[in-house]
Design an enzyme around this catalytic site. Structure first.
Site, PDB file in Angstrom:
ATOM      1  N   LYS A 107      49.260  41.750  41.920  1.00 18.77           N
ATOM      2  CA  LYS A 107      48.149  40.857  42.310  1.00 18.77           C
ATOM      3  C   LYS A 107      47.344  41.552  43.385  1.00 18.77           C
ATOM      4  O   LYS A 107      47.885  42.308  44.200  1.00 18.77           O
ATOM      5  CB  LYS A 107      48.690  39.534  42.853  1.00 18.77           C
ATOM      6  CG  LYS A 107      47.709  38.391  42.758  1.00 18.77           C
ATOM      7  CD  LYS A 107      47.485  38.004  41.308  1.00 18.77           C
ATOM      8  CE  LYS A 107      46.958  36.626  41.115  1.00 18.77           C
ATOM      9  NZ  LYS A 107      47.122  36.163  39.739  1.00 18.77           N
ATOM     10  N   GLY A 142      37.856  22.464  34.331  1.00 20.50           N
ATOM     11  CA  GLY A 142      37.215  23.782  34.364  1.00 20.50           C
ATOM     12  C   GLY A 142      37.554  24.492  33.068  1.00 20.50           C
ATOM     13  O   GLY A 142      37.794  23.844  32.039  1.00 20.50           O
TER      14      GLY A 142
HETATM   15  P1  NAD Z   1      37.791  26.582  37.071  1.00 12.54           P
HETATM   16  O1  NAD Z   1      37.188  27.010  38.342  1.00 12.54           O
HETATM   17  O2  NAD Z   1      37.083  26.865  35.794  1.00 12.54           O
HETATM   18  O3  NAD Z   1      38.031  24.996  37.097  1.00 12.54           O
HETATM   19  C1  NAD Z   1      38.689  24.325  38.112  1.00 12.54           C
HETATM   20  C2  NAD Z   1      38.539  22.827  37.926  1.00 12.54           C
HETATM   21  O4  NAD Z   1      39.213  22.167  38.978  1.00 12.54           O
HETATM   22  C3  NAD Z   1      37.091  22.320  37.979  1.00 12.54           C
HETATM   23  O5  NAD Z   1      36.939  21.286  37.035  1.00 12.54           O
HETATM   24  C4  NAD Z   1      36.982  21.754  39.398  1.00 12.54           C
HETATM   25  O6  NAD Z   1      36.004  20.740  39.509  1.00 12.54           O
HETATM   26  C5  NAD Z   1      38.368  21.209  39.563  1.00 12.54           C
HETATM   27  N1  NAD Z   1      38.742  20.998  40.957  1.00 12.54           N
HETATM   28  C6  NAD Z   1      38.452  21.754  42.047  1.00 12.54           C
HETATM   29  N2  NAD Z   1      38.921  21.175  43.154  1.00 12.54           N
HETATM   30  C7  NAD Z   1      39.547  20.045  42.758  1.00 12.54           C
HETATM   31  C8  NAD Z   1      40.216  19.023  43.441  1.00 12.54           C
HETATM   32  N3  NAD Z   1      40.349  19.009  44.775  1.00 12.54           N
HETATM   33  N4  NAD Z   1      40.772  18.035  42.712  1.00 12.54           N
HETATM   34  C9  NAD Z   1      40.635  18.008  41.358  1.00 12.54           C
HETATM   35  N5  NAD Z   1      39.977  18.926  40.680  1.00 12.54           N
HETATM   36  C10 NAD Z   1      39.446  19.936  41.352  1.00 12.54           C
HETATM   37  O7  NAD Z   1      39.268  27.177  37.073  1.00 12.54           O
HETATM   38  P2  NAD Z   1      40.210  27.457  35.832  1.00 12.54           P
HETATM   39  O8  NAD Z   1      40.002  28.838  35.365  1.00 12.54           O
HETATM   40  O9  NAD Z   1      40.117  26.336  34.867  1.00 12.54           O
HETATM   41  O10 NAD Z   1      41.643  27.453  36.546  1.00 12.54           O
HETATM   42  C11 NAD Z   1      42.312  26.247  36.869  1.00 12.54           C
HETATM   43  C12 NAD Z   1      43.741  26.558  37.265  1.00 12.54           C
HETATM   44  O11 NAD Z   1      44.392  27.262  36.217  1.00 12.54           O
HETATM   45  C13 NAD Z   1      43.908  27.449  38.503  1.00 12.54           C
HETATM   46  O12 NAD Z   1      45.099  27.070  39.158  1.00 12.54           O
HETATM   47  C14 NAD Z   1      44.096  28.824  37.895  1.00 12.54           C
HETATM   48  O13 NAD Z   1      44.785  29.694  38.773  1.00 12.54           O
HETATM   49  C15 NAD Z   1      44.934  28.478  36.694  1.00 12.54           C
HETATM   50  N6  NAD Z   1      44.906  29.497  35.644  1.00 12.54           N
HETATM   51  C16 NAD Z   1      43.742  29.840  35.034  1.00 12.54           C
HETATM   52  C17 NAD Z   1      43.756  30.773  34.018  1.00 12.54           C
HETATM   53  C18 NAD Z   1      42.506  31.127  33.265  1.00 12.54           C
HETATM   54  O14 NAD Z   1      42.608  31.826  32.268  1.00 12.54           O
HETATM   55  N7  NAD Z   1      41.336  30.649  33.670  1.00 12.54           N
HETATM   56  C19 NAD Z   1      44.956  31.398  33.643  1.00 12.54           C
HETATM   57  C20 NAD Z   1      46.145  31.015  34.274  1.00 12.54           C
HETATM   58  C21 NAD Z   1      46.097  30.070  35.279  1.00 12.54           C
END
Ligand code: NAD
Length: 390
Positions: free
Chosen positions: A104, A220
């Site tokens: 990381k 998201g």
């Molecule tokens: P993103 O930025 O696209 O979306 C995040 C979402 O969370 C948005 O809808 C935002 O409005 C919401 N959010 C932010 N603060 C919030 C709060 N206080 N309460 C409720 N909702 C809130 O991010 P993402 O890519 O969808 O990632 C989301 C999670 O999944 C993260 O923990 C990320 O580490 C994990 N993740 C993502 C991926 C990937 O491929 N994108 C892979 C593995 C893990």
């Protein structure tokens, strides 16, 4: 420090070690990243001033393959955080059996206050600082919080200039035009949906899509695609939220209320540490699919397990993302590109197999599902270390 992420990651390894025969020196190796790199990145801002940003790369373990893990841009990035996240990447790759170790990286920065030009200079500076350690068969970075296709493209370009040859497999999460993979956008949400479908296979009598209600925190990238696939299969997505709050049956609710709804399946897909010892007792869902990274704290995990709630861990549920990153790397190294249907079919095969392996340990050892996944993952890493004579 009580909530130091790296101390938590080390405690988890101790908990796993109780279930496996691991000698002391191997245990010490598992609890220590192979290498932690640090650099001060100096870049010229648009106003002509020079600013320094602290940057890290932690390479935890490469017994099963090249180090793999994202690079995040956030003001909360710390050495302890990247060390912990690199450790968890080792377990995630091993849980789904893809041939990578864990790494990381991060930069302490608030990217929202930087211009595009400043972000480009910062991304190129990161690559200049660490490029000797990166490479398709050494350490393969990817996007993470606040980074995406643009940062990966700048980093790839900088790397190729420095090494003097093209090597798209040195980084993943690239745009399609620059050797990215079909299906990466949907991958994490779809991987979680495949996990849900496996759960349904086990409990055909308990999980019928049209009678199964789901609440999703965060729509998201991950939450959005999970919902799309779940709805298409007939599941009832009755609640959702974003950072401003959510909706349940057309009524406004808070993010805290969403976690306590009387639904069958709860899907935290936004932030870490949202289910803690303070609210775990109030969770009414029967199953939790951890689509975010680290949404359930270790204390909450135990409370849920005792209540009979099956909380499937992030290292399994959201591993669809890193799995399609693996596909991107494989396609780059072969110079041969797959269709989206190929990607989805191969992703399904890996998610199904991984679910079954975790479930088998969960039911036979009677541990919580996270510990089951970790037992599977750590055992795979230890076996590779032994074979290598480490
Ligand atoms: P993103 O930025 O696209 O979306 C995040 C979402 O969370 C948005 O809808 C935002 O409005 C919401 N959010 C932010 N603060 C919030 C709060 N206080 N309460 C409720 N909702 C809130 O991010 P993402 O890519 O969808 O990632 C989301 C999670 O999944 C993260 O923990 C990320 O580490 C994990 N993740 C993502 C991926 C990937 O491929 N994108 C892979 C593995 C893990």
């Amino acid at each position: 420090m009580l909530n130091d992420p790296f101390t938590n990651a080390q405690k988890q390894i101790d908990a796993v070690a109780k279930h496996l025969k691991i000698d002391k020196s191997t245990l010490t190796k598992l609890k220590t990243p192979d290498r932690v790199l640090k650099a001060d990145l100096k870049i010229k801002l648009d106003n002509g001033k020079v600013q320094t940003f602290k940057a890290f790369r932690s390479e935890h373990n490469n017994a099963r393959g090249p180090y793999k893990g994202g690079i995040r841009y956030h003001f909360n990035v710390s050495k302890s955080e990247v060390k912990a996240l690199s450790t968890w990447m080792t377990w995630k790759c091993a849980t789904v059996g893809i041939p990578f170790g864990g790494a990381k990286g991060g930069i302490i920065v608030d990217p929202k206050i930087l211009s595009q030009g400043e972000l480009e200079r910062l991304s190129r500076a990161y690559m200049r600082a660490f490029y000797k350690y990166f490479g398709a068969w050494k350490d393969v970075p990817a996007p993470d919080v606040n980074t995406g296709g643009a940062e990966m493209s700048w980093m790839l370009d900088e790397y190729e200039k420095l090494v003097g040859h093209q090597e798209p497999g040195m980084i993943t999460g690239k745009p399609l035009e620059l050797y990215g993979s079909q299906g990466r956008t949907e991958a994490t949400g779809l991987g979680g949906f495949y996990v849900l479908e496996q759960l349904r296979q086990i409990w055909k009598d308990r999980i019928l899509p049209k009678n199964t209600t789901i609440a999703v925190q965060g729509i998201g990238n991950v939450g959005y695609w999970f919902i799309e696939f779940a709805k298409k299969a007939g599941y009832q997505v009755v609640a959702w939220s974003n950072s401003k709050g959510g909706e349940y049956k057309r009524e406004k609710i808070t993010n805290e209320e969403l976690l306590e709804l009387p639904v069958d399946i709860l899907v935290p897909a936004a932030l870490e540490n949202v289910i803690t010892k303070d609210n775990a007792g109030k969770v009414k869902a029967k199953y939790i699919l951890e689509m975010a990274n680290g949404p359930v704290t270790p204390e909450a995990d135990e409370i849920l397990h005792k209540k009979g709630i099956v909380s499937l861990p992030d290292v399994l549920c959201n591993a669809g993302g890193v799995t399609v990153s693996y596909f991107e790397w494989a396609q780059n190294n072969a110079g041969y590109y797959w269709t989206k249907a190929d990607v989805f079919a191969k992703l399904k095969a890996i998610m199904d197999q991984s679910f079954k392996a975790v479930w088998q340990i969960y039911t036979s050892k009677k541990v919580n599902p996270r510990l089951a996944a970790y037992i599977l993952a750590v055992d795979r890493v230890v076996q590779a270390m032994r074979l290598r004579g480490r």
